[in-house]
Design an enzyme around this catalytic site. Structure first.
Site, short mmCIF file in Angstrom:
data_model
loop_
_atom_site.label_atom_id
_atom_site.label_comp_id
_atom_site.label_asym_id
_atom_site.label_seq_id
_atom_site.Cartn_x
_atom_site.Cartn_y
_atom_site.Cartn_z
N CYS A 77 36.63 13.93 -53.35
CA CYS A 77 36.61 13.25 -52.36
C CYS A 77 35.34 14.42 -52.03
CB CYS A 77 37.01 13.17 -51.45
SG CYS A 77 38.04 14.76 -50.49
N HIS A 125 40.60 15.77 -46.45
CA HIS A 125 39.99 14.63 -47.51
C HIS A 125 38.81 14.34 -45.81
CE1 HIS A 125 39.70 11.42 -49.13
NE2 HIS A 125 39.34 10.41 -48.68
N HIS A 137 34.57 6.29 -50.20
CA HIS A 137 35.18 8.20 -50.18
C HIS A 137 35.85 7.65 -51.57
CE1 HIS A 137 39.93 6.44 -49.16
NE2 HIS A 137 39.11 5.34 -49.36
#
Length: 165
Positions: A77, A125, A137
């Protein structure tokens, strides 16, 4: 008849070559990204705007997740967000948690395309808001870069707006 086809083919090739050389523009590309159906040129002069960030990020939909990945061979990510912003000469730290130290804090209700959005407590994240309640993402092992509606991602923590220097 085959001589006529050869002459026509040669003439067309010559015409196309001349046309390309007449209409060509001197472009200095920072990166050329080859995807199955497109070629993306990101100029070193590209401006850091939300729409430019989103446009570039979408070119990597389908890129596989790779733990620790920071290249088009695979992203995690924060490697994905770091890679995208780096194309606009913005250096982001390597981890999602550290990326929260950059830019300006933004409320969820004020999100604009290109903003970084962070999830988890502690933060674990990060993705890029693309507008209309969605973000892009690199989610997890076994998955690929994709777009998801923000309402389906639990644990929203904060968001940051990165601007040019």
């Amino acid at each position: 008849m085959s001589k006529v086809k050869t002459i026509i083919s040669f003439s067309l090739a010559l015409l196309i070559t001349i046309s390309i050389s007449i209409n060509s523009t001197d472009v200095q590309a920072k990166a050329i990204v080859f995807k199955p159906k497109n070629v993306v040129l990101v100029s070193s002069k590209s401006k850091l705007t939300g729409s430019n960030i989103v446009y570039l990020a979408k070119q990597y939909i389908g890129t596989p997740y790779k733990r620790g990945g920071t290249t088009t061979a695979g992203f995690d990510c924060s490697g994905f967000t770091m890679y995208i912003y780096n194309r606009f000469k913005v250096k982001l730290p390597r981890t999602a948690k550290d990326q929260t130290s950059k830019g300006t804090a933004i409320k969820k209700s004020a999100l604009k395309p290109g903003d970084l959005i962070f999830f988890g407590k502690p933060i674990n994240h990060v993705g890029i808001y693309i507008g209309s309640g969605k973000f892009i993402h690199s989610p997890k092992p076994g998955a690929k870069v994709k777009i998801l509606e923000l309402k389906y991602m639990p644990g929203f923590n904060t968001a940051r707006r990165i601007t040019s220097k």
